[in-house]
Each structure stands twice: as C-alpha cells, then as structure tokens.
Motif scaffolding. Structure first.
Motif, PDB file in Angstrom:
ATOM      1  N   SER A 232       0.843  -1.191   0.000  1.00 14.71           N
ATOM      2  CA  SER A 232       0.000   0.000   0.000  1.00 14.71           C
ATOM      3  C   SER A 232       0.884   1.248   0.000  1.00 14.71           C
ATOM      4  N   ARG A 310      -7.229  -2.070   2.549  1.00 16.24           N
ATOM      5  CA  ARG A 310      -8.192  -1.423   3.437  1.00 16.24           C
ATOM      6  C   ARG A 310      -7.514  -0.271   4.174  1.00 16.24           C
ATOM      7  N   PRO A 311      -8.279   0.700   4.654  1.00 15.80           N
ATOM      8  CA  PRO A 311      -7.693   1.786   5.441  1.00 15.80           C
ATOM      9  C   PRO A 311      -6.926   1.239   6.639  1.00 15.80           C
ATOM     10  N   GLU A 313      -6.644   2.289   9.628  1.00 17.27           N
ATOM     11  CA  GLU A 313      -7.410   2.277  10.871  1.00 17.27           C
ATOM     12  C   GLU A 313      -8.278   1.031  10.987  1.00 17.27           C
TER      13      GLU A 313
END
Length: 347
Positions: A232, A310-311, A313
């Motif tokens: 990412s 995915r984010p 968080e």
C-alpha cells in the motif's frame, strides 16, 4: 488450478493458502515438518520438503499450474548471527525453487520479494524500475536483494515465466512471528515497553488478508517477467503507532530523530562482540530503524492487478483486537477514538 506453495505454513502463507482454497483451487503446501501444517484447511495436500534441498520438492511440484514462493528467513536484529542460514534459505533456496519451476515447465510462478530491497529512496517515490545500491543495515535485506536481482531477475530475463511481487510490512491476526517483525513493535506498544520510535521511518504497512489477495492477483493477472509493488501507500511509523495508540488508549512512545537510532546502533555494535544485547536492542535493529523512508509507488499493481488495501485504521482495529486477546490484556479496541468513531458507531 493446482498450486504449489512454499512458506505455506507461515503467517502470510497461511492466509494465502486459505484464500486459494476458498477460491476453489487445490493447494500443495510445502513444509519441513508435517505437524506445522495442522492448521491448514483439510483440503490441502501437505508435502514434506525443504527449499534448501532441491530434490525434496521435485515430486510435489510436478504437475503444478503455478508456484508461489514465499519461504524465507526473516528476522531483523539477530541477522549477523544468522548470515549463513539467511543466505542458504533466501538466496540458495530461491534458486532451487526457481530452477525446479523451469525444469518442470511450470506455467507460472510468483516470487515474493520485499520493498526492503529499495532501502532509503532519498525522499523520492520509486517504482519497480528502481534499483538501489546494495547498502543495507540488515542481513535480511541484503539476502533478499541478492535473491531478487541476482537470482530471480536474471532467470526472468532468460524467459522464466515468473512474476515478482514486493511486499511492505505485514500485520494481522494469526501472526506468530518474532524478532523485528511488525508484531514485535505493536506488542511493545501495547505492553508499554516500547521506549521510542523514529520520526522519519516510512514504510507501507499492510493487512495480511489484503496481501494474500494481492499475491493471488499477481498469479492470475501478473505479466510473466514483470515486477509489481503490491504494498500500500507508505506511512510514517509514528503515524501508524499513533493510530494504534488512539484505538487502544495506550500511551504513545516518544518520537525521536532516526539519527538517534543510528548513533545507538553504532554504540551497541562496539559492545556486541562481548555482550549480546536484549532482543529489540541489537545494533542491526537500531540501524534498520534509522535508515529513513522507503517510498514506493504501487500505481502499476493498482492498474494491472487491481490490488486494494483497506484503510490502516480498519486493519489495525481488527488486528489489535486479536493481539490484545493473545496478550490477555483488558483493552477495548472497539471504543471510539478522539478523531474517528468506531466502526458502526454514530458520529
């Protein structure tokens, strides 16, 4: 499809095998000891063998439609005491796997590398065409660089149908690793015994299930002979730990310049020949975290493989819920944070 997977019983390998099986593929998992594979799905065929012994893999790999090569030696910190072992596994073992892939005419392979082979990119975002000088603080990085550029790349140039997928730092449920892995840092944060973090160390941090999906995409859509950064977007480790601290309510360790880690590493290296330091305070570990930002551009993998992450968080909430359970801690990771409500909570 019939897939042969090295490193199948490891953290990332387990998630990859589970994904391949759920997608309807048959998997042969290589392991040195059969009992290591007890946690894999029942549909998996377990083959005993060792990547450092080429012939132990031949029969199990024969007939495969694809090979995923994940097996590697990975520890940051005790590398100098394991240099020979690291080279035998990461370099010679990779050569064995890829030579067999060629000899058995396997249609396609995916070799799992690391963005660590790029090192400090000098503040510039780099893509797959970048080649760093081989000047790294860790044995792991040096041996992975050798496997990537002195083994895999020349064989691809000679026509081996191989895809290289480079990963960032991987975290998530089910991680049983130790010795300089992301889990070591997160456990230190949760227990309150992580004294400080470098303010200029930047690396992609990726949830393990997303990484497994990216590797499956590399096999399905990757072009043989190409390399893909499937990590990412890079994140500053201070920001990553601040998110984790916010989610769990634990205290954030002090942020210090990366130069402090480099100076400490030099000092510890003087003492190491006489006294081996505690885990996490080895000179290799300290110098590694003082190396600065690894800035990579994953646009090619997004465009050609359709990778998604995915984010941070969201991934950390899922992982930290598992980790605090492993540590037996009374920490609520689902509570709303100061900056963002918990998933499903009213804003």
């Amino acid at each position: 499809m019939e897939y042969f997977v090295t490193g199948a019983t490891g953290f990332i390998g387990t998630h990859l095998v589970e994904r391949l099986v759920s997608d309807g593929h048959h998997v042969t998992a290589l392991t040195r000891d059969r009992w290591n594979a007890d946690h894999l799905p029942d549909a998996v065929t377990v083959a005993e063998g060792d990547i450092t012994d080429k012939e132990t893999m031949r029969d199990a790999m024969a007939g495969a439609d694809g090979v995923f090569h994940l097996a590697a030696w990975f520890q940051i910190g005790p590398g100098p005491w394991n240099a020979e072992k690291a080279r035998r596994i990461n370099v010679d073992g990779t050569r064995n796997v890829l030579e067999l892939l060629d000899e058995l005419d396997v249609p396609k392979g995916v070799y799992v590398s690391t963005v660590g082979v790029y090192g400090n990119t000098g503040g510039e975002y780099v893509d797959e065409s970048y080649r760093s000088p081989r000047s790294f603080p860790s044995v792991y990085q040096r041996t992975k660089w050798d496997a990537h550029y002195e083994v895999a790349e020349p064989m691809m140039d000679d026509g081996l149908p191989l895809v290289v997928a480079s990963l960032g730092a991987i975290y998530g449920p089910g991680d049983k690793s130790y010795g300089g892995t992301p889990r070591t840092g997160f456990q230190g944060l949760l227990r309150g015994d992580l004294p400080m973090v470098p303010d200029d160390f930047v690396l992609p941090f990726d949830y393990v299930a997303d990484t497994a999906a990216a590797l499956a995409a590399a096999m399905q859509a990757g072009e043989p002979g190409e390399e893909y950064i499937v990590a990412s977007e890079p994140r500053n480790i201070t920001d990553v730990f601040e998110v984790a601290a916010d989610i769990t309510g634990v205290e954030m360790p002090r942020s210090v310049p990366g130069s402090a880690f480099r100076w400490l590493g030099r000092g510890v290296s003087i003492l190491e020949p006489m006294v081996r330091p505690p885990e996490g305070f080895e000179s290799e570990m300290l110098r590694f975290f003082g190396t600065g930002p690894v800035l990579v551009d994953n646009a090619k993998a997004q465009r050609e493989l359709g990778i998604e992450h995915r984010p941070l968080e969201d991934g950390l909430r899922e992982y930290l819920a598992w980790e605090v359970d492993q540590l037996g801690m009374d920490v609520d990771v689902d509570a709303p944070t100061d900056s963002e409500p918990a998933v499903g909570a009213e804003p």
